[in-house]
Design an enzyme around this catalytic site. Structure first.
Site, PDB file in Angstrom:
ATOM      1  CD  GLU A   1       2.258  29.120 -15.045  1.00  9.80           C
ATOM      2  OE1 GLU A   1       3.146  29.755 -15.035  1.00  9.80           O
ATOM      3  OE2 GLU A   1       1.613  28.589 -15.792  1.00  9.80           O
TER       4      GLU A   1
ATOM      5  CE  LYS B   1       7.343  35.246 -15.412  1.00 15.41           C
ATOM      6  NZ  LYS B   1       7.817  33.882 -15.755  1.00 15.41           N
TER       7      LYS B   1
ATOM      8  CG  ASP C   1       9.268  31.763 -20.946  1.00 14.44           C
ATOM      9  OD1 ASP C   1       8.342  31.851 -20.434  1.00 14.44           O
ATOM     10  OD2 ASP C   1      10.225  31.269 -20.475  1.00 14.44           O
ATOM     11  CB  SER C   2       3.890  32.311 -22.517  1.00 14.66           C
ATOM     12  OG  SER C   2       3.811  33.729 -22.700  1.00 14.66           O
TER      13      SER C   2
ATOM     14  CG  ASP D   1       9.344  35.016 -18.511  1.00 17.57           C
ATOM     15  OD1 ASP D   1       9.708  34.976 -17.445  1.00 17.57           O
ATOM     16  OD2 ASP D   1       8.371  34.449 -18.886  1.00 17.57           O
TER      17      ASP D   1
ATOM     18  CD  GLU E   1       9.776  29.284 -15.621  1.00 18.63           C
ATOM     19  OE1 GLU E   1       9.754  28.194 -15.548  1.00 18.63           O
ATOM     20  OE2 GLU E   1       8.872  29.860 -16.624  1.00 18.63           O
TER      21      GLU E   1
HETATM   22  O1  KIV Z   1       5.811  33.399 -19.868  1.00 21.20           O
HETATM   23  C1  KIV Z   1       4.597  33.707 -19.392  1.00 21.20           C
HETATM   24  O2  KIV Z   1       3.685  34.341 -20.038  1.00 21.20           O
HETATM   25  C2  KIV Z   1       4.419  33.570 -18.139  1.00 21.20           C
HETATM   26  C3  KIV Z   1       3.158  33.782 -17.432  1.00 21.20           C
HETATM   27  C4  KIV Z   1       2.265  32.845 -17.573  1.00 21.20           C
HETATM   28  C5  KIV Z   1       3.213  33.964 -15.846  1.00 21.20           C
HETATM   29  O3  KIV Z   1       5.598  33.033 -17.525  1.00 21.20           O
END
Ligand code: KIV
Length: 292
Positions: free
Chosen positions: A202, A133, A64-65, A103, A135
């Site tokens: 992280e 993924k 989600d970056s 994510d 968090e």
């Molecule tokens: O969103 C993302 O790119 C991430 C990575 C930095 C692990 O969660």
């Protein structure tokens, strides 16, 4: 599945140490046992995902970056489930070998577990993700159990969790006190126990990355968690210098693609303005015998 594609347990290449034609979760686990580093990077579009996959990385994360590096948002909070699905579909078309992880965006799994499972299923069914993924720590263990019960592999993510930016008061290294270390150790064990197949660590002291990697049986994937993690992940735009603010301490710049793009586009602009582009060789012609 046809009988010709079915491989009885023990006959698959996953049992050997050879690099497999397709990265699977058991293979990542095996890499940990063999102490072979797990290589991961983010991707958000077809072209970069294809280049990354062909370079032979183990895991591609549609992170989600992308809200920040692709959409210019100040944080990851506003990106929607539908947007994440759209980007994941493009990456899916490119990736043949790497494990594709999507994510789950903020708000898609925090409301209740039933909704979290339904949203994760959308990543698998509609976008071809092989895992998701999420968090969070021990507070997510019950959701991880529900997801793995639904046959959706889960990668956990602890430490500096960007979706908690407001609670953390900014993007700050976590695990700097003994109490915080104890909490992160308990979180990591709870997520492993709940069924996560890997854990992103992280923004934490390298000593903590080392301890968690030794304590866990699942692979740890570090980003700003030191060199002893089982694998490493970077945001593609960070490592290629396609960002517009100074990089975090843990980022290594492997190329200056931003400078290449700037230079190429400026050169193109000059060529168009000076009528140097296109040339005769770059032009089409009417077929012989057709005259205007
Ligand atoms: O969103 C993302 O790119 C991430 C990575 C930095 C692990 O969660």
């Amino acid at each position: 599945m046809s009988l010709t594609t079915f491989q009885p347990a023990g006959s698959s290449t996953q049992r050997s140490n050879a690099t497999p034609a397709k990265v699977t979760i058991p293979w990542l686990q095996q890499k940990k046992s063999l102490r072979q580093p797990v290589t991961c990077v983010t991707a958000y579009d077809y072209a970069s995902a294809r280049l990354i996959d062909e370079a032979g990385l183990d895991l591609i994360l549609v992170g989600d970056s992308l809200a920040m590096v692709m959409q210019g948002q100040p944080d990851t909070l506003a990106i929607t489930l539908d947007e994440m699905l759209l980007y994941t579909r493009g990456v899916r078309r490119a990736v043949k070998r790497a494990l594709l992880v999507a994510d789950m965006p903020f708000g898609s799994y925090q409301v209740d577990e039933r909704e979290g499972v339904a949203n994760a299923i959308r990543f698998v069914k509609e976008a071809g993700a092989e895992a998701v993924k999420i968090e969070g720590g021990a507070n997510r263990a019950s959701l991880v159990r529900r997801l793995t019960d639904a046959e959706i592999p889960v990668m956990g993510h602890i430490g500096l969790t960007p979706q908690s930016v407001h609670r953390m008061g900014g993007y700050k290294v976590q695990g700097k006190t003994l109490a915080a270390v104890d909490k992160l150790r308990a979180d990591a064990l709870a997520l492993q126990e709940a069924g996560c197949f890997a854990l992103v660590l992280e923004g934490m002291p390298r000593e903590l990355g080392t301890i968690l990697t030794a304590e866990l049986t699942i692979p740890t994937i570090g980003i700003g968690a030191g060199p002893d993690c089982d694998g490493q992940i970077l945001v593609l735009h960070d490592m290629l210098s396609l960002t517009f603010s100074p990089p975090a301490k843990f980022v290594r710049r492997y190329a200056d693609i931003g400078a290449h793009i700037r230079q190429a586009v400026e050169e193109y602009k000059r060529d168009v303005e000076s009528r140097n582009f296109p040339t005769e060789e770059e032009s089409y012609h009417l077929p012989a015998g057709v005259q205007l």
